[in-house]
Design an enzyme around this catalytic site. Sequence first.
Site, PDB file in Angstrom:
ATOM      1  N   LYS A   3       6.579   4.674 -11.094  1.00  0.00           N
ATOM      2  CA  LYS A   3       6.469   3.212 -11.030  1.00  0.00           C
ATOM      3  C   LYS A   3       7.507   2.517 -11.900  1.00  0.00           C
ATOM      4  O   LYS A   3       8.166   1.592 -11.455  1.00  0.00           O
ATOM      5  CB  LYS A   3       5.070   2.739 -11.462  1.00  0.00           C
ATOM      6  CG  LYS A   3       3.964   3.088 -10.533  1.00  0.00           C
ATOM      7  CD  LYS A   3       2.632   2.515 -10.982  1.00  0.00           C
ATOM      8  CE  LYS A   3       2.249   2.843 -12.391  1.00  0.00           C
ATOM      9  NZ  LYS A   3       1.966   4.244 -12.678  1.00  0.00           N
ATOM     10  N   ARG A  26      -5.618  -4.171 -12.949  1.00  0.00           N
ATOM     11  CA  ARG A  26      -6.221  -2.827 -13.000  1.00  0.00           C
ATOM     12  C   ARG A  26      -7.683  -2.838 -12.604  1.00  0.00           C
ATOM     13  O   ARG A  26      -8.263  -1.777 -12.411  1.00  0.00           O
ATOM     14  CB  ARG A  26      -6.108  -2.247 -14.406  1.00  0.00           C
ATOM     15  CG  ARG A  26      -4.707  -1.840 -14.715  1.00  0.00           C
ATOM     16  CD  ARG A  26      -4.664  -0.681 -15.655  1.00  0.00           C
ATOM     17  NE  ARG A  26      -3.282  -0.196 -15.675  1.00  0.00           N
ATOM     18  CZ  ARG A  26      -2.789   0.582 -16.578  1.00  0.00           C
ATOM     19  NH1 ARG A  26      -3.550   1.007 -17.532  1.00  0.00           N
ATOM     20  NH2 ARG A  26      -1.543   0.972 -16.526  1.00  0.00           N
ATOM     21  N   ARG A  51       7.536  16.188 -18.285  1.00  0.00           N
ATOM     22  CA  ARG A  51       7.893  15.062 -19.162  1.00  0.00           C
ATOM     23  C   ARG A  51       7.347  15.300 -20.570  1.00  0.00           C
ATOM     24  O   ARG A  51       8.037  15.051 -21.560  1.00  0.00           O
ATOM     25  CB  ARG A  51       7.345  13.747 -18.586  1.00  0.00           C
ATOM     26  CG  ARG A  51       7.724  12.529 -19.412  1.00  0.00           C
ATOM     27  CD  ARG A  51       7.379  11.240 -18.715  1.00  0.00           C
ATOM     28  NE  ARG A  51       5.990  10.899 -18.916  1.00  0.00           N
ATOM     29  CZ  ARG A  51       5.379   9.859 -18.376  1.00  0.00           C
ATOM     30  NH1 ARG A  51       6.041   9.047 -17.555  1.00  0.00           N
ATOM     31  NH2 ARG A  51       4.114   9.605 -18.613  1.00  0.00           N
ATOM     32  N   ARG A  68       5.558  15.484 -26.033  1.00  0.00           N
ATOM     33  CA  ARG A  68       4.239  14.843 -26.028  1.00  0.00           C
ATOM     34  C   ARG A  68       3.165  15.937 -26.039  1.00  0.00           C
ATOM     35  O   ARG A  68       2.662  16.337 -24.991  1.00  0.00           O
ATOM     36  CB  ARG A  68       4.069  13.973 -24.779  1.00  0.00           C
ATOM     37  CG  ARG A  68       5.032  12.814 -24.695  1.00  0.00           C
ATOM     38  CD  ARG A  68       4.734  12.010 -23.453  1.00  0.00           C
ATOM     39  NE  ARG A  68       5.654  10.914 -23.269  1.00  0.00           N
ATOM     40  CZ  ARG A  68       5.405   9.873 -22.480  1.00  0.00           C
ATOM     41  NH1 ARG A  68       4.292   9.802 -21.793  1.00  0.00           N
ATOM     42  NH2 ARG A  68       6.290   8.905 -22.369  1.00  0.00           N
ATOM     43  N   ARG A  78      -6.698  11.653 -16.726  1.00  0.00           N
ATOM     44  CA  ARG A  78      -6.031  10.370 -16.461  1.00  0.00           C
ATOM     45  C   ARG A  78      -5.916  10.131 -14.959  1.00  0.00           C
ATOM     46  O   ARG A  78      -6.070   9.000 -14.489  1.00  0.00           O
ATOM     47  CB  ARG A  78      -4.648  10.328 -17.126  1.00  0.00           C
ATOM     48  CG  ARG A  78      -4.741  10.120 -18.631  1.00  0.00           C
ATOM     49  CD  ARG A  78      -3.431  10.283 -19.370  1.00  0.00           C
ATOM     50  NE  ARG A  78      -2.328   9.544 -18.819  1.00  0.00           N
ATOM     51  CZ  ARG A  78      -1.049   9.889 -18.979  1.00  0.00           C
ATOM     52  NH1 ARG A  78      -0.729  10.952 -19.677  1.00  0.00           N
ATOM     53  NH2 ARG A  78      -0.088   9.173 -18.455  1.00  0.00           N
TER      54      ARG A  78
END
Length: 187
Positions: free
Chosen positions: A13, A88, A127, A133, A144
């Site tokens: 996105k 959202r 990623r 991370r 998620r």
Amino acid sequence: MRLIILGPPGAGKGTQAGRIAEHYGIPAISTGDIFRANIKNETELGLQVKEILASGGYVSDDITNAIVEDRLAQDDAAPGFLLDGYPRTTAQVTALDAMLAKADHSIDKVLELVVDDEVVVQRLLKRAELEGRVDDTEEVIRERMAIYHRETKPLSDAYGERNLLVQVDGEGEVDEVAERIVAALGA
């Protein structure tokens, strides 16, 4: 053009939002970016949001709606915008409709990037590895994804019922996806 972009975490996105905004000459407005900037600059809002997020909570619709309304009132958003990360919830959809109605505007299209869950999981794991991370484990990513599907399905359905939803395959090279988006929005 007044647009919304939907898609799971890792769907691209952010990458595509910048390209779409540039193509149409409109600002890409990310609520996440606004929150992060306010936290970094330690504004009153930033301190409020930081405290909410630190306790594991969600930023309330009231705060989020106020931030978006303020941002949409800025001059660069007058000819149009692309919203990323908002709305959202169905309550936020209603609030956005009311904000836009004040200026006699409405959403033109809602773009949903569709990406297979397994592809998203692999993208996010890669990623996480590249960006260090350590909290982005496969379990966290899958949770998620489940939250995204639960919370976003009603939005997709609502915009679909209004004939505003445009679904685009978000898998493949960045340029290919961008071409699909421009073609779909032009249709």
